[in-house]
Design a protein around this motif. Structure first.
Motif, PDB file in Angstrom:
ATOM      1  N   ASN A 142       8.289   2.701  -8.056  1.00  0.00           N
ATOM      2  CA  ASN A 142       7.566   3.881  -7.432  1.00  0.00           C
ATOM      3  C   ASN A 142       6.048   3.810  -7.911  1.00  0.00           C
ATOM      4  O   ASN A 142       5.456   2.910  -8.683  1.00  0.00           O
ATOM      5  CB  ASN A 142       7.784   5.187  -8.383  1.00  0.00           C
ATOM      6  N   CYS A 143       5.344   4.704  -6.968  1.00  0.00           N
ATOM      7  CA  CYS A 143       3.716   4.379  -7.112  1.00  0.00           C
ATOM      8  C   CYS A 143       3.354   5.382  -8.548  1.00  0.00           C
ATOM      9  O   CYS A 143       3.898   6.474  -8.549  1.00  0.00           O
ATOM     10  CB  CYS A 143       3.102   5.051  -5.942  1.00  0.00           C
ATOM     11  N   ASN A 144       2.569   4.819  -9.209  1.00  0.00           N
ATOM     12  CA  ASN A 144       2.409   5.549 -10.448  1.00  0.00           C
ATOM     13  C   ASN A 144       1.179   6.569 -10.307  1.00  0.00           C
ATOM     14  O   ASN A 144       0.748   7.240 -11.289  1.00  0.00           O
ATOM     15  CB  ASN A 144       1.959   4.615 -11.791  1.00  0.00           C
ATOM     16  N   TYR A 145       0.591   6.567  -8.955  1.00  0.00           N
ATOM     17  CA  TYR A 145      -0.495   7.655  -8.761  1.00  0.00           C
ATOM     18  C   TYR A 145       0.215   8.886  -8.190  1.00  0.00           C
ATOM     19  O   TYR A 145       0.200   9.832  -8.770  1.00  0.00           O
ATOM     20  CB  TYR A 145      -1.785   7.122  -7.672  1.00  0.00           C
ATOM     21  N   CYS A 146       1.116   8.775  -7.334  1.00  0.00           N
ATOM     22  CA  CYS A 146       1.541   9.901  -6.838  1.00  0.00           C
ATOM     23  C   CYS A 146       3.072   9.984  -6.546  1.00  0.00           C
ATOM     24  O   CYS A 146       4.031  11.127  -6.249  1.00  0.00           O
ATOM     25  CB  CYS A 146       1.116  10.022  -5.231  1.00  0.00           C
ATOM     26  N   GLY A 147       3.987   8.684  -6.968  1.00  0.00           N
ATOM     27  CA  GLY A 147       5.331   9.100  -7.254  1.00  0.00           C
ATOM     28  C   GLY A 147       6.194   8.543  -6.035  1.00  0.00           C
ATOM     29  O   GLY A 147       7.297   8.428  -5.991  1.00  0.00           O
TER      30      GLY A 147
ATOM     31  N   VAL B 237       0.884  -1.241  -0.261  1.00  0.00           N
ATOM     32  CA  VAL B 237       0.114  -0.018   0.041  1.00  0.00           C
ATOM     33  C   VAL B 237       0.844   1.163  -0.196  1.00  0.00           C
ATOM     34  O   VAL B 237       1.892   1.403   0.786  1.00  0.00           O
ATOM     35  CB  VAL B 237      -0.864   0.004   1.236  1.00  0.00           C
ATOM     36  N   CYS B 238       0.533   2.337  -0.897  1.00  0.00           N
ATOM     37  CA  CYS B 238       1.381   3.402  -0.934  1.00  0.00           C
ATOM     38  C   CYS B 238       1.232   4.297   0.189  1.00  0.00           C
ATOM     39  O   CYS B 238      -0.120   4.747   0.520  1.00  0.00           O
ATOM     40  CB  CYS B 238       0.928   4.237  -2.285  1.00  0.00           C
ATOM     41  N   HIS B 239       2.234   4.665   0.783  1.00  0.00           N
ATOM     42  CA  HIS B 239       2.102   5.923   2.074  1.00  0.00           C
ATOM     43  C   HIS B 239       1.641   7.314   1.457  1.00  0.00           C
ATOM     44  O   HIS B 239       0.996   7.980   2.294  1.00  0.00           O
ATOM     45  CB  HIS B 239       3.385   6.098   2.570  1.00  0.00           C
ATOM     46  N   GLY B 240       1.639   7.561   0.274  1.00  0.00           N
ATOM     47  CA  GLY B 240       1.337   8.758  -0.204  1.00  0.00           C
ATOM     48  C   GLY B 240       0.020   8.999  -0.503  1.00  0.00           C
ATOM     49  O   GLY B 240      -0.625   9.964  -0.523  1.00  0.00           O
ATOM     50  N   CYS B 241      -0.628   7.686  -1.057  1.00  0.00           N
ATOM     51  CA  CYS B 241      -1.967   8.164  -1.520  1.00  0.00           C
ATOM     52  C   CYS B 241      -2.911   6.967  -1.326  1.00  0.00           C
ATOM     53  O   CYS B 241      -4.042   6.942  -1.798  1.00  0.00           O
ATOM     54  CB  CYS B 241      -1.756   8.469  -3.260  1.00  0.00           C
ATOM     55  N   ASP B 242      -2.370   5.882  -0.712  1.00  0.00           N
ATOM     56  CA  ASP B 242      -3.149   4.699  -0.016  1.00  0.00           C
ATOM     57  C   ASP B 242      -3.717   3.911  -1.479  1.00  0.00           C
ATOM     58  O   ASP B 242      -4.450   3.110  -1.134  1.00  0.00           O
ATOM     59  CB  ASP B 242      -4.596   5.125   0.658  1.00  0.00           C
TER      60      ASP B 242
HETATM   61 ZN   LIG Z   1       1.159   6.669  -4.191  1.00  0.00          ZN
END
Ligand SMILES: [Zn+2]
Ligand SMILES: [Zn+2]
Length: 431
Positions: free
Chosen positions: A56-61, A36-41
């Motif tokens: 890297n998360c492709n939603y928030c980086g 789970v991404c810390h930046g955007c869940d």
């Molecule tokens: Zn993210």
């Protein structure tokens, strides 16, 4: 990569655990390959990460996972080098100063002692913690964790040590102190000459070694080694929160993460209100920090009192354009930009603005990264107070604004840590 919650788990029974003095309900612990991404869940299926690469998360980086080849032996070698360099930094002279036939030697902590002599207890504690205590704690934690992993033993309290290691990192400000030494030597150009000691070279080496150690430390592998389970639920269908410290997925019905024992909440507790309160306090302190004098310099019997701005003007008039630029950006521009940016992000959450949450998260990450560099001016004043003690020939004394300025830096750093970027995504989804 998909954005859906975990379903494929292997359930095991687990006994009730006690955390924070409260008995937790019975939990089922299992392993999941979902990140789970810390930046955007957003949820992602874990994919193998090539050595030397990061996912890297492709939603928030935000960084999801990194992988280094032979990370344990490399991190171990760097930690040993770090311990040797730390001992050298504190044992050998750090800086020498020469003026009018007089010589002065100083150690790493001479600045702290000079501030204590002047009863500047808050400032002395801040400098002591950020350039000496936290680097020492970081090295000891690293040595403890790497030795435990190397010999495959899990002593009691290991999770607390790992937690401390990752939490203390942003407050270690050695590299900022090093840049402050360079600025101080240029500022002193017309009064005296600065001679680097063995301690300073060791200090520079220690900064690089600590950066390399953290680059090679595989946090994901370490937590997985400590406990393979990374999904903890009371019953299937529980809402899950991601643990900020060890990345485990934890039921919202549990107050603490069973793997690392840190507090777990879906969103940082009262993030909006606490960030706002810290920002208001920082804004109030910003005024005296800039209006009051920051230090008094005596040179050949002539006394001169400077504010932050007049100090920058003085550097500019003396032709030190580059240093004047650095001090201007670090001391005036960064604090005010940080306050304005965080205020804008809070406003964007409150008003549920149309702005792209990806761009807003990026702005937040940049703000969080550059904020600590404002400490440059605090360290420069500390160094000048410690170094320039030649009686009537030259003398430097700190003034009230320096404490207010240090307050602004610390409060804005705390505000950035309290701010939860996932609120930006919540506002976007609500809309
Ligand atoms: Zn993210
Ligand atoms: Zn955890």
């Amino acid at each position: 990569m998909k954005d859906r919650p975990a379903t494929h788990t292997f359930l095991q029974s687990a006994s009730p655990e006690i955390a924070g003095g409260k008995r937790e309900p019975a939990i089922s612990a299992s392993h999941t390959e979902v990140i789970v991404c810390h930046g955007c869940d957003h949820y992602f299926d874990s994919v193998p990460c090539k050595p030397g690469y990061q996912l890297n998360c492709n939603y928030c980086g935000s960084v999801l996972q990194t992988h280094h080849r032979n990370w344990l032996s490399r991190a171990g070698a760097f930690t040993v080098a770090g311990v040797v360099l730390f001992v050298m930094t504190v044992s050998f002279p750090f800086l020498g100063l020469e003026a009018g036939g007089q010589q002065q030697l100083s150690q790493l902590l001479s600045g702290v002692l000079a501030l204590l002599d002047r009863e500047q207890f808050i400032l002395a504690s801040l400098v002591f913690v950020t350039i000496f205590l936290l680097p020492l704690v970081e090295l000891l934690c690293l040595a403890f964790v790497i030795a435990a992993r190397w010999f495959d033993v899990k002593p009691r309290g290991l999770n607390a040590v790992m937690q401390l290691l990752f939490i203390s990192r942003p407050w270690n400000m050695m590299e900022i102190f090093f840049i402050s030494v360079l600025i101080t030597s240029i500022k002193l150009g017309d009064i005296a000459s600065l001679i680097p000691g063995v301690g300073l070279y060791a200090f520079a080496g220690l900064i690089l070694v600590l950066i390399y150690t953290h680059m090679h430390l595989d946090r994901h592998a370490l937590w997985q080694w400590l406990r393979y389970d990374n999904r903890f639920v009371v019953s299937e269908g529980d809402k899950l929160a991601v643990c900020h410290c060890c990345d485990a997925l934890v039921s919202e019905r549990l107050s603490h993460c069973p793997r690392c024992q840190s507090k777990v909440r879906r969103r940082i507790y009262d993030s909006y209100q606490r960030t706002l309160a810290l920002l208001v306090a920082a804004t109030i302190l910003y005024l005296p920090a800039n209006l009051l004098p920051i230090m008094t310099t005596v040179q050949f019997g002539v006394e001169r009192t400077d504010t932050i701005l007049s100090g920058i003007m003085h550097l500019f008039e003396a032709g030190n354009f580059f240093i004047a630029g650095i001090v201007f950006v670090a001391s005036m521009l960064v604090p005010i930009l940080k306050i304005v940016t965080l205020a804008y992000l809070l406003w964007a959450i409150k008003k549920k603005q149309q702005g792209s949450p990806k761009r807003q998260t990026f702005i937040y990450r940049v703000t969080e990264f550059v904020g600590r560099w404002s400490m440059i001016d605090v360290f420069v004043v500390t160094l000048l107070v410690a170094m320039v003690q030649f009686g009537v020939l030259a003398n430097v004394e700190p003034n009230g604004a320096i404490v207010c300025f240090a307050g602004v830096v610390v409060l804005t750093m705390l505000a950035a840590e309290t701010f939860d970027p996932r609120l930006l995504w919540d506002a976007h989804n609500d809309q």
